[in-house]
Design an enzyme around this catalytic site. Structure first.
Site, PDB file in Angstrom:
ATOM      1  N   ASP A 199       0.987  -1.242   0.071  1.00  0.00           N
ATOM      2  CA  ASP A 199       0.005  -0.034  -0.242  1.00  0.00           C
ATOM      3  C   ASP A 199       0.954   1.392  -0.067  1.00  0.00           C
ATOM      4  O   ASP A 199       1.843   1.213  -0.724  1.00  0.00           O
ATOM      5  CB  ASP A 199      -1.022  -0.048   1.267  1.00  0.00           C
ATOM      6  CG  ASP A 199      -2.216   0.633   0.932  1.00  0.00           C
ATOM      7  OD1 ASP A 199      -2.392   1.728   0.797  1.00  0.00           O
ATOM      8  OD2 ASP A 199      -3.350  -0.080   1.050  1.00  0.00           O
ATOM      9  N   HIS A 221      -3.709   6.195   3.369  1.00  0.00           N
ATOM     10  CA  HIS A 221      -4.517   5.008   3.117  1.00  0.00           C
ATOM     11  C   HIS A 221      -3.966   3.869   3.655  1.00  0.00           C
ATOM     12  O   HIS A 221      -4.620   2.879   4.390  1.00  0.00           O
ATOM     13  CB  HIS A 221      -4.318   4.737   1.511  1.00  0.00           C
ATOM     14  CG  HIS A 221      -4.994   4.062   0.890  1.00  0.00           C
ATOM     15  ND1 HIS A 221      -4.947   2.668   0.370  1.00  0.00           N
ATOM     16  CD2 HIS A 221      -6.680   3.876   0.504  1.00  0.00           C
ATOM     17  CE1 HIS A 221      -5.608   2.040   0.001  1.00  0.00           C
ATOM     18  NE2 HIS A 221      -6.633   2.771   0.020  1.00  0.00           N
ATOM     19  N   SER A 225     -11.474  -0.279  -0.606  1.00  0.00           N
ATOM     20  CA  SER A 225      -9.961  -0.291   0.066  1.00  0.00           C
ATOM     21  C   SER A 225     -10.074  -0.510   1.595  1.00  0.00           C
ATOM     22  O   SER A 225      -9.348  -1.176   2.219  1.00  0.00           O
ATOM     23  CB  SER A 225      -9.384   1.030  -0.015  1.00  0.00           C
ATOM     24  OG  SER A 225      -8.741   1.108  -1.054  1.00  0.00           O
TER      25      SER A 225
END
Ligand code: CA
Length: 619
Positions: free
Chosen positions: A157, A214, A374
């Site tokens: 990621d 994220h 996600s």
């Protein structure tokens, strides 16, 4: 007429080709045959004029290359595809995080204290602690075994803020047991120096810190499948997060770095890989990497994507690669309906998990709500890890099926995904425990082949004919004979000084050929470590044989680092020593790797000239 058809083809091909999104000038090349074979090495020599080697994936027999100045991408791709030793060549596609949309108007960050009060309001009985979905997550915790086994989940990621108190107080960040921190040495020989807690493939360094939010949010969700990350008291986490950063602060990254991260995860014993990112381009290279993960028994979890589109007709990768241990995850809201943004697909999307208004960790010891597939995928990754903990003997394929089959059928999802169901923590744990005595089954075999009817978009231009692309003859820089014969002064110097690895070995051998210097060095098989300086790094490689005259060793590790090496070469009499920089090349004549002295200092070349002037010529 032909011209008209060609023009039409071009027009049709153009939007498709333009839609491709790749790193300018970068190409991934898969060689045929066995890894590290001489074909691959010969190829490196052939393509030297057009492509520079960036790295090699040894086990895949794949090279990551960049075009040299003035070379045309489509033309070189076309040539590569015509090369009988090349299995495939493709652009280095760009991939993006499956963006976590902010839920509603609540876009602010929460402190740890506030998180505890949020926790008190949410996560009532029967729901998911980080939303209100009916996943029975809290209930599942009472059923988990108390054993000591840990399960490693790689978060491929934007990185992870491994200093976040949730991770530090639960010991949730994976640490590499074979690596001594900050000693500047690749202690475990995995090709990465001081990779104590994963790797930053984006920047090429040891620090996988998140410069987005994220990856940290994703990691919190994974840990949160096993305990309350909002209010504590925090417990030791049996889920270990392996932070592998390949997406930059803008949320995008390259396929080559994604592949490197996946290889790292597999080779360093991650059991689950979470991929909350993707793109629309089919990449055989990425497909191969995931197939490798599957063959090594790794569960793969991918976000289905946030375009509210049907993945059956408009593919999202990696979610759409039909690797048997992969779970493609859609997002649902607190009411068990498909999230407005979520992708779906009755044959390509497997299950859903909560993905709207999910509360989790972000860098700087904060928390935040985010939405997206996600956020749905990591919850499933966490459940897969917990299932592995309960039934560690099961195959990745069995774990994948167990997690999907443990989910709850929901009416509204029946036409949206293959299982028509949403994740259930309690069922997952209970079913895994019930499978403790189930026999492990061999995984079905899997070949990573392109989808039916697939045609590389670039091949439309590259192979389409119409006089647009002509296949150039490969330039054999070091083909059949005594090396390049061209008049280029640099080339001549390179030719004269092309020496098999290690270079000093040949100088010694030449010395032996001269009666004045004749001595016999017996060569012995000795497989041990050798250290070579490459740029500012010290590389550890595997030596094959040794004699008093020199050593021979595998060059793969050097190729993996871009092929530029610094060698220390001793003169035949051993009295003098020079340090020389050169590039690894393949010599067809010698059937060996060599080091080409491209732009070496004159003083160094003078030294070598002095050493060789009395030596007999090698045949
Ligand atoms: Ca290492």
């Amino acid at each position: 007429m032909v011209k008209r058809i060609c023009t039409l083809l071009l027009v049709l091909a153009a939007p498709y080709a333009m839609a491709q999104d790749y790193v300018p000038g970068e190409i991934l090349v898969k060689m045929k045959g066995r890894p590290s074979g001489s074909k691959s090495a010969l190829f490196m020599g052939q393509m030297q004029g057009k492509l520079a080697l960036k790295s090699t994936f040894g086990k895949l027999n794949m090279h990551h290359m960049s075009l040299k100045a003035g070379e045309d991408m489509q033309k070189v791709l076309g040539e590569l595809r015509e090369n009988p030793d090349v299995e495939y060549a493709e652009p280095n596609y760009i991939l993006r995080k499956a963006d976590g949309e902010q839920a509603g108007a609540d876009n602010r960050r929460y402190s740890a204290e506030e998180a505890a009060s949020v926790s008190a309001q949410s996560g009532s009985s029967g729901t998911y602690r980080q939303s209100y979905a009916a996943t029975k997550t809290t209930e599942s915790w009472a059923q988990m075994n108390s054993g000591s086994e840990d399960v490693v989940v790689a978060v491929v990621d934007t990185g992870v803020d491994y200093t976040h108190s949730v991770f530090t107080s639960t010991s949730a960040i994976w640490t590499n047991p074979g690596e001594t921190p900050n000693n500047g040495i690749d202690d475990d020989g995995n090709g990465y120096i001081d990779d104590v807690r994963g790797w930053n493939f984006y920047a090429g360094n040891k620090n996988p810190m998140d410069d987005d939010e994220h990856g940290t949010h994703v990691a919190g969700i994974i840990v949160g499948a096993g305990q309350d990350i909002m209010s504590g008291p925090f417990q030791y986490s049996h889920i270990k997060i392996m932070p592998l950063k390949f997406l930059g602060a803008d949320g995008s990254g390259s396929t080559s770095n994604a592949i490197s991260a996946i290889y790292y995860a597999v080779n360093n014993h991650a059991q689950v890989i979470n991929n909350s990112w993707g793109g629309g381009s089919y990449s055989q290279a990425l497909h191969d990497a995931l197939a490798y993960a599957y063959a090594q028994g790794v569960v793969l979890v991918a976000a289905a994507g946030n375009a509210h589109s049907n993945n059956d007709s408009s593919a999202m990768y990696p979610a759409n690669y039909p690797v048997p241990s992969q779970i493609s995850v859609a997002a649902t809201n607190d009411w068990d309906t498909l999230a407005s943004f979520s992708n779906y697909g009755i044959s390509t999307v497997h299950m859903a998990a909560p993905g709207v208004g999910i509360y989790s960790t972000v860098p700087g010891n904060y928390y935040r709500y985010m939405s997206g597939t996600s956020m749905a995928a990591p919850f499933v990754s966490g459940l897969a890890a917990l299932a592995i903990r309960e039934a560690p003997h099961l195959s990745a394929y069995q774990i994948r099926n167990l997690v999907i089959n443990s989910s709850n059928q929901v009416a509204g999802l029946a036409t949206k995904m293959s299982s028509g169901s949403r994740a259930n923590s309690l069922n997952t744990i209970v079913n895994a425990k019930n499978n403790v005595n189930t026999q492990a089954l061999d995984q079905p075999s899997y070949v990573a082949s392109a989808p039916a009817g697939y045609r590389s978009p670039d091949s439309i231009e590259a192979k389409g004919g119409c006089g647009l692309v002509s296949t150039a003859v490969m330039r054999q820089s070091f083909g059949n004979g005594a090396g390049p014969q061209g008049p280029s002064p640099l080339g001549a110097i390179a030719a004269l000084t092309l020496l098999p690895v290690l270079a000093w070995q040949v100088i010694r051998m030449r010395a032996l050929a001269n009666p004045k210097n004749r001595r016999r060095f017996e060569r012995f098989v000795m497989n041990s470590e050798i250290k070579v300086r490459v740029g500012d790094r010290e590389l550890v490689g595997q030596m094959n044989t040794i004699s008093m005259g020199g050593v021979s060793f595998k060059a793969d590790a050097l190729l993996e680092r871009g092929g530029v090496v610094t060698l220390q070469i001793a003169s035949p009499d051993g009295q003098e020593q020079v340090q020389v920089e050169g590039r690894i090349v393949w010599s067809e004549q010698n059937q060996a790797y060599g080091v080409q002295f491209g732009e070496t200092k004159d003083t160094v070349l003078d030294s070598i000239k002095g050493w060789t002037k009395d030596l007999a010529k090698a045949s």
